[in-house]
Design a protein around this motif. Structure first.
Motif, PDB file in Angstrom:
ATOM      1  N   ASP A  78       0.995  -1.113  -0.217  1.00 24.50           N
ATOM      2  CA  ASP A  78       0.004  -0.103  -0.007  1.00 24.50           C
ATOM      3  C   ASP A  78       1.034   1.306   0.041  1.00 24.50           C
ATOM      4  O   ASP A  78       2.029   1.105   0.439  1.00 24.50           O
ATOM      5  N   ILE A  79       0.324   2.344  -0.538  1.00 27.05           N
ATOM      6  CA  ILE A  79       1.231   3.398  -0.632  1.00 27.05           C
ATOM      7  C   ILE A  79       0.159   4.671  -0.759  1.00 27.05           C
ATOM      8  O   ILE A  79      -0.724   4.623  -1.613  1.00 27.05           O
ATOM      9  N   TYR A  91       2.354   8.525   7.747  1.00 25.05           N
ATOM     10  CA  TYR A  91       2.252   7.087   7.127  1.00 25.05           C
ATOM     11  C   TYR A  91       2.383   7.574   5.431  1.00 25.05           C
ATOM     12  O   TYR A  91       1.865   8.435   5.193  1.00 25.05           O
ATOM     13  N   VAL A  92       3.339   6.639   4.902  1.00 27.71           N
ATOM     14  CA  VAL A  92       3.708   7.063   3.724  1.00 27.71           C
ATOM     15  C   VAL A  92       3.375   5.570   2.623  1.00 27.71           C
ATOM     16  O   VAL A  92       2.530   5.639   1.752  1.00 27.71           O
ATOM     17  N   ALA A  93       3.708   4.399   3.293  1.00 28.99           N
ATOM     18  CA  ALA A  93       3.476   3.054   2.753  1.00 28.99           C
ATOM     19  C   ALA A  93       3.563   2.003   3.457  1.00 28.99           C
ATOM     20  O   ALA A  93       4.109   2.009   4.728  1.00 28.99           O
ATOM     21  N   GLY A 241       2.117  -3.167  -5.262  1.00 25.51           N
ATOM     22  CA  GLY A 241       2.428  -4.096  -5.867  1.00 25.51           C
ATOM     23  C   GLY A 241       3.935  -4.274  -6.543  1.00 25.51           C
ATOM     24  O   GLY A 241       4.302  -5.362  -7.023  1.00 25.51           O
ATOM     25  N   SER A 242       4.571  -3.115  -6.501  1.00 27.48           N
ATOM     26  CA  SER A 242       6.021  -3.145  -6.993  1.00 27.48           C
ATOM     27  C   SER A 242       7.015  -3.986  -6.088  1.00 27.48           C
ATOM     28  O   SER A 242       6.754  -3.850  -4.848  1.00 27.48           O
ATOM     29  N   THR A 243       7.829  -4.342  -6.572  1.00 24.24           N
ATOM     30  CA  THR A 243       8.873  -5.082  -5.787  1.00 24.24           C
ATOM     31  C   THR A 243      10.204  -4.334  -5.595  1.00 24.24           C
ATOM     32  O   THR A 243      10.636  -3.762  -6.594  1.00 24.24           O
TER      33      THR A 243
END
Length: 417
Positions: A78-79, A91-93, A241-243
């Motif tokens: 989440d971001i 909070y950022v991510a 969803g990015s790694t």
């Protein structure tokens, strides 16, 4: 009614003929569009599309200690939306906890084993030492008995007295040996307890560090600013969803909007024209009426292949002179780089130039007709080319090939002089 039919037919025919002549005249006029050679400052421009970015920014990253715990990649679960303004600590991510939860469970199992081993070692040591103490007490009691027996046997035969004396000495030796064994067993117990205690503490420390790392999977802002998603080398922005890997840990950035750059990519044909310090005029797609200025500050020495580019391109950074709170990183810029400026030179449009057998020429309109005049050309930009010789100011040239002029011979520069 019939008497009106013949004039009507004649009128229609005349109208059709007039239209044919009008269109024919327009076509002929289009074929003979001309322009005049003019003297003006020549500007060689390289135009490209770029992206606005902050010169300085602070990265918001995943915990770099992940690698020490065997976590080499983690997914952003989440971001916050890009462009969100945050304060320090906001909070950022959030990162996916699947891997770290699995490792915590593994360490909990190891901790239970270490705790059991410590407890078992403690019990075994206590039992061994208790047995040794009981054995010492027993020997001491037996020695006391032998002493009493020896005192009571002073009237017994010498052989009996000697036997009791030997038994006492044997018990004394056993006592001494048992005491030495007790000291050794105690040292062994202390060592085993220390080893079991170290393994237990190691498991506890590992669990504590993993639990602290797990808390860092909730990523917060290090300072106040606007969140901009981090762009990977491929050009894609990181999002939910990015790694992310520990050796490239950025999730997002907090840009300093007071100093902006435009990053652009120039193809390998035109990059030779680009130099540090060249002036640039910039436009913003988001603000069509805005015109910015800047200078080239960095030119890459090595080209790269980017998605959508047919040839290799070179990264170029342009410092933007102006700043505005409404300008945002990621906005598309149009960059016009002034690579060369020559004052007061003769120029004509590129459309007026033709070539044959390596000779450049123009169709020159003169008082006696049209001629194919050789020209010596200099630098060119997207619209105009410098004429070094072969033409004079106000000479009239065709922008398209005049009818019937193709078969004429090219007149050399000597003839023009």
């Amino acid at each position: 009614m019939k008497k009106y039919r013949i004039p009507l037919i004649i009128g229609s025919a005349l109208l059709i003929i007039a239209l044919i002549w009008a269109f024919a005249g327009e076509t002929e006029q289009e074929k003979e569009i001309t322009t005049k050679a003019f003297v003006d400052d020549f500007e060689d421009l390289v135009v490209s599309t770029g992206e606005l970015m902050a010169k300085n920014s602070e990265e918001i990253s995943v915990p770099v200690s992940m690698q020490r715990h065997g976590i080499y990649r983690v997914q952003i679960s989440d971001i916050v939306p890009e462009g969100t303004y945050v304060d320090s600590g906001d909070y950022v991510a959030a990162l996916d906890k699947t891997d770290i939860s699995s490792k915590i469970n593994d360490v909990l199992v190891e901790l239970d084993k270490a705790q059991s081993l410590y407890t078992q070692t403690q019990l075994d040591t206590s039992l061994t030492l208790r047995e040794k103490r009981n054995e010492i007490d027993k020997l001491q009691f037996e020695i006391k008995q032998k002493k009493i027996e020896l005192e009571q046997s002073k009237y017994e035969p010498p052989a009996t007295i000697q036997k009791i004396t030997l038994d006492e000495e044997r018990l004394e030796q056993n006592l001494e040996q048992t005491r030495e064994n007790y000291i050794i067993n105690k040292k062994q117990g202390v060592a085993k307890m220390a080893e079991a205690g170290a393994e237990l503490q190691k498991a506890r420390n590992q669990l504590q560090k993993l639990q602290e790392l797990e808390k860092e999977f909730r990523i917060t802002a290090p300072k106040q600013g606007m969140v901009v998603y981090y762009r990977e080398w491929s050009g894609e922005k990181r999002k939910a969803g990015s790694t992310v890997q520990p050796w490239d840990p950025a999730v997002a950035t907090l840009p300093d909007l007071s100093e902006m750059l435009s990053k652009t990519y120039i193809n390998e044909v035109e990059i030779r024209k680009i130099k540090v310090g060249q002036e640039v005029t910039l436009g913003l797609d988001a603000f069509p009426d805005a015109t910015l200025t800047g200078k080239v500050t960095q030119v890459a020495n090595v080209g790269e292949t980017r998605k959508g580019a047919e040839t290799k391109v070179f990264e170029v950074e342009i410092k933007v002179n102006e700043s505005d709170s409404t300008y945002r990183p990621g906005m598309t810029t149009s960059n016009t780089i002034l690579t060369n400026k020559i004052e007061s030179v003769l120029q004509i449009p590129l459309e007026a130039v033709y070539a044959q057998d390596g000779v450049s020429y123009v169709y020159l309109k003169g008082t006696t007709g049209t001629s194919k005049q050789e020209v010596k050309l200099g630098s060119a930009n997207a619209e105009y080319v410098i004429v070094e010789s072969g033409l004079s100011e106000n000479d009239e040239v065709y922008l398209s090939e005049p009818e019937g002029a193709r078969e004429k011979e090219v007149e050399g520069l000597a003839n023009k002089e």
